[in-house]
Each structure stands twice: as structure tokens, then as C-alpha cells.
Design an enzyme around this catalytic site. Structure first.
Site, PDB file in Angstrom:
ATOM      1  N   ASP A 185      12.758   4.506 -15.770  1.00 40.30           N
ATOM      2  CA  ASP A 185      12.942   4.479 -13.732  1.00 40.30           C
ATOM      3  C   ASP A 185      13.291   5.848 -12.943  1.00 40.30           C
ATOM      4  O   ASP A 185      14.095   5.899 -14.434  1.00 40.30           O
ATOM      5  CB  ASP A 185      13.798   2.922 -13.197  1.00 40.30           C
ATOM      6  CG  ASP A 185      13.296   2.992 -11.738  1.00 40.30           C
ATOM      7  OD1 ASP A 185      12.950   3.896 -11.287  1.00 40.30           O
ATOM      8  OD2 ASP A 185      14.933   3.282 -11.818  1.00 40.30           O
TER       9      ASP A 185
ATOM     10  N   ASP B 276      15.158   7.321  -9.542  1.00 35.71           N
ATOM     11  CA  ASP B 276      16.267   6.572  -8.960  1.00 35.71           C
ATOM     12  C   ASP B 276      17.076   5.655  -9.104  1.00 35.71           C
ATOM     13  O   ASP B 276      17.139   4.929 -10.121  1.00 35.71           O
ATOM     14  CB  ASP B 276      15.562   6.349  -6.980  1.00 35.71           C
ATOM     15  CG  ASP B 276      14.851   7.678  -6.371  1.00 35.71           C
ATOM     16  OD1 ASP B 276      14.830   8.499  -6.849  1.00 35.71           O
ATOM     17  OD2 ASP B 276      13.672   6.783  -6.616  1.00 35.71           O
TER      18      ASP B 276
ATOM     19  N   ASP C 166      16.916   0.936 -12.646  1.00 36.71           N
ATOM     20  CA  ASP C 166      18.757  -0.016 -12.229  1.00 36.71           C
ATOM     21  C   ASP C 166      18.687  -1.311 -11.046  1.00 36.71           C
ATOM     22  O   ASP C 166      19.240  -1.702 -10.352  1.00 36.71           O
ATOM     23  CB  ASP C 166      19.493   0.722 -11.518  1.00 36.71           C
ATOM     24  CG  ASP C 166      18.582   1.687 -11.199  1.00 36.71           C
ATOM     25  OD1 ASP C 166      17.581   2.452 -10.468  1.00 36.71           O
ATOM     26  OD2 ASP C 166      19.320   2.220  -9.345  1.00 36.71           O
TER      27      ASP C 166
HETATM   28  P1  T3P Z   1      12.604   4.524  -8.557  1.00 33.29           P
HETATM   29  O1  T3P Z   1      11.665   2.897  -9.028  1.00 33.29           O
HETATM   30  O2  T3P Z   1      12.034   5.473  -9.268  1.00 33.29           O
HETATM   31  O3  T3P Z   1      14.089   3.502  -8.887  1.00 33.29           O
HETATM   32  O4  T3P Z   1      12.247   2.178  -3.020  1.00 33.29           O
HETATM   33  C1  T3P Z   1      11.312   3.437  -3.509  1.00 33.29           C
HETATM   34  C2  T3P Z   1      12.227   4.647  -4.461  1.00 33.29           C
HETATM   35  O5  T3P Z   1      13.643   4.551  -4.020  1.00 33.29           O
HETATM   36  C3  T3P Z   1      12.669   3.523  -5.702  1.00 33.29           C
HETATM   37  O6  T3P Z   1      12.553   4.682  -7.213  1.00 33.29           O
HETATM   38  C4  T3P Z   1      14.343   3.371  -5.283  1.00 33.29           C
HETATM   39  C5  T3P Z   1      14.422   4.267  -4.368  1.00 33.29           C
HETATM   40  N1  T3P Z   1      15.280   3.451  -3.288  1.00 33.29           N
HETATM   41  C6  T3P Z   1      16.325   3.326  -3.877  1.00 33.29           C
HETATM   42  O7  T3P Z   1      16.863   3.362  -5.009  1.00 33.29           O
HETATM   43  N2  T3P Z   1      17.479   2.846  -2.611  1.00 33.29           N
HETATM   44  C7  T3P Z   1      17.142   2.589  -0.757  1.00 33.29           C
HETATM   45  O8  T3P Z   1      17.982   2.801  -0.244  1.00 33.29           O
HETATM   46  C8  T3P Z   1      15.601   2.816  -1.262  1.00 33.29           C
HETATM   47  C9  T3P Z   1      14.679   2.947   0.197  1.00 33.29           C
HETATM   48  C10 T3P Z   1      14.620   3.633  -1.999  1.00 33.29           C
END
Ligand code: T3P
Length: 227
Positions: free
Chosen positions: A10, A12, A145
Site C-alpha cells: 500500500d 498511504d 495500514d
Molecule cells: P492507500 O490505498 O494508498 O492507503 O482513500 C483513498 C486513499 O487515501 C487511500 O490510499 C487511503 C488514503 N486516505 C487515508 O489514508 N486517510 C483518509 O482519511 C482518507 C480520506 C484517505
């Protein structure tokens, strides 16, 4: 082949420090407003916790991550870049990045590609998967996460309708019943990557964590290899 392992990583919260940048930029933009220290974060979606303080804080918070440059400027999480390069150089190891764009996708989608090229290099751009449903991607491991991937997701169809109507896309979350990914039993094992919002959760055995990139990710990969 025999002994090979395919890993989804992943972005974020695992490779890119979303929560740290969100808090810093929110405080810069709204210096008089209440905020939540990272040690006090609970729940995957920061917006939901801010909304509980006061409803108008939800759109203020989301305005930060919907702004141009937010996703491109995210700092790499400690050890992440080195781990990705090392992992991708291991024999019999296929590494992909698997990330969900926010529903206000205009800046986010392009900036995720740019971020990967900037921090990991062009080879990794070829390994970038953007999907809102990770359950349909086939792999042995998903390092993420988010605590509720297989089961109930806070994001989904309802949010899409909201964005079509022009509302802030992520804003509808929490107002509707959660939705699941379409694949009820995904091929991968989800490894929960520790992040401020999930560190207090008690995992159900046999669920496993990766505490950080200094933790033994090699052993987790090896546990999925056939002898
Ligand atoms: P990833 O899949 O790389 O973790 O929700 C879409 C993306 O934005 C997702 O990415 C997670 C991230 N995100 C958060 O981490 N926290 C939040 O509060 C929101 C709205 C999005």
C-alpha cells in the site's frame, strides 16, 4: 514458480506519510481550529474523527488532502524506500504497489504516479496498481495500514454517488452502512502495517502486523514461500 511470493504494498500510511502531512498542513491552513495529535488518532479515516469534534471540521480536513500537491509532497515513511528496493531485488519475489485513489481524484491519481517515479524510480511506475477494491487483486500478501480491508470498508459505492452529485467525495463516509470488497475471500493475507490510527487495535489471531520497515518483513515474505 516454486518458492515465489507476490506482495502488494500500500502507499498511504505504509510508503508515504499521509497522516503526518495531513496534520501539519491542516494546522497551517486552520491555525485556530482544534486538531488531533497523531498519538490520539483512532480509526482509518481522519475525517471521521475530526467530524466527531465538530461537523464543519470534516470538510476543512478533506480540503487539505484534496489540494494540489498534497499527495506529491508526502514524505516517505522511514525505511520504506530502502525496503522496497531490497524487496524487489530478492529472487522469486514480485512486488507491486497497490493504492486506492481518493474519490476527488483529479490531483491524487497523477501525483501518486509522480511520487512513485520520484522516490522509487521509473521501474516501479510499471508496478503501480490503482484500485478502489484491493480484494480482486491476486497476490500472497497485502501490506496495508487499513484495518478493515477484507471486511467492512468505510468507503464505497455511496461515496461515489456523493461525488457525482458534486459533494466532497469522501464526505459521505460514516453516514451509510459500510460496504465490502467484491471478493469475499481474497487470495492475499493482509499484514497490518502499524500506523498512528491502528496502533491500539487488538488483532484477531492469526492476523499479523508489520510494526515498521525496521520490523522483519523478510520473515513474513518467507512464511509464504513453498519449500
Ligand atoms: P492507500 O490505498 O494508498 O492507503 O482513500 C483513498 C486513499 O487515501 C487511500 O490510499 C487511503 C488514503 N486516505 C487515508 O489514508 N486517510 C483518509 O482519511 C482518507 C480520506 C484517505
Amino acid at each position: 514458480g516454486s518458492g515465489s511470493v507476490r506482495v502488494l504494498v500500500d502507499m498511504d500510511g505504509v510508503l508515504a506519510d499521509f497522516e503526518g502531512a495531513l496534520l501539519r498542513k491542516y494546522r497551517e491552513r486552520y491555525p485556530g481550529e482544534p486538531f488531533i495529535e497523531l498519538s490520539e488518532r483512532r480509526g482509518f479515516l481522519a475525517r471521521d474523527q475530526y467530524r466527531q469534534i465538530s461537523p464543519e471540521l470534516g470538510p476543512k480536513l478533506s480540503s487539505v488532502y484534496e489540494s494540489p500537491g498534497f499527495f506529491l509532497d508526502l514524505k516517505p515513511i522511514s525505511g520504506a524506500i530502502e525496503a522496497m528496493k531490497e524487496m524487489s531485488n530478492l529472487r522469486n519475489t514480485e512486488v507491486f504497489l497497490c493504492t486506492s485513489p481518493i474519490l476527488q481524484y483529479e490531483h491524487c491519481v497523477q501525483e501518486k504516479f509522480l511520487w512513485v517515479e520520484k522516490h522509487l524510480g521509473a521501474e516501479f511506475v510499471q508496478r503501480l496498481i490503482l484500485t478502489r477494491d484491493k480484494t480482486i487483486v491476486h497476490a500472497d500478501l497485502l501490506i496495508d495500514d487499513k484495518d478493515s480491508i477484507k471486511g467492512e470498508s468505510a468507503e464505497g459505492i455511496q461515496g461515489l454517488h456523493a461525488s457525482v452529485k458534486g459533494e466532497s467525495a469522501e464526505g459521505i463516509q460514516g453516514l451509510h452502512a459500510p460496504v465490502k470488497g467484491v471478493q469475499a475471500s481474497p487470495s492475499w493475507e493482509h499484514i497490518l502495517f502499524t500506523c498512528c490510527h491502528n496502533q491500539h487495535l487488538q488483532l484477531q489471531p492469526p492476523q499479523r502486523r508489520l510494526q515498521s520497515w525496521a520490523d522483519d518483513w523478510r520473515a513474513i515474505l518467507d512464511s509464504k514461500r513453498r519449500p
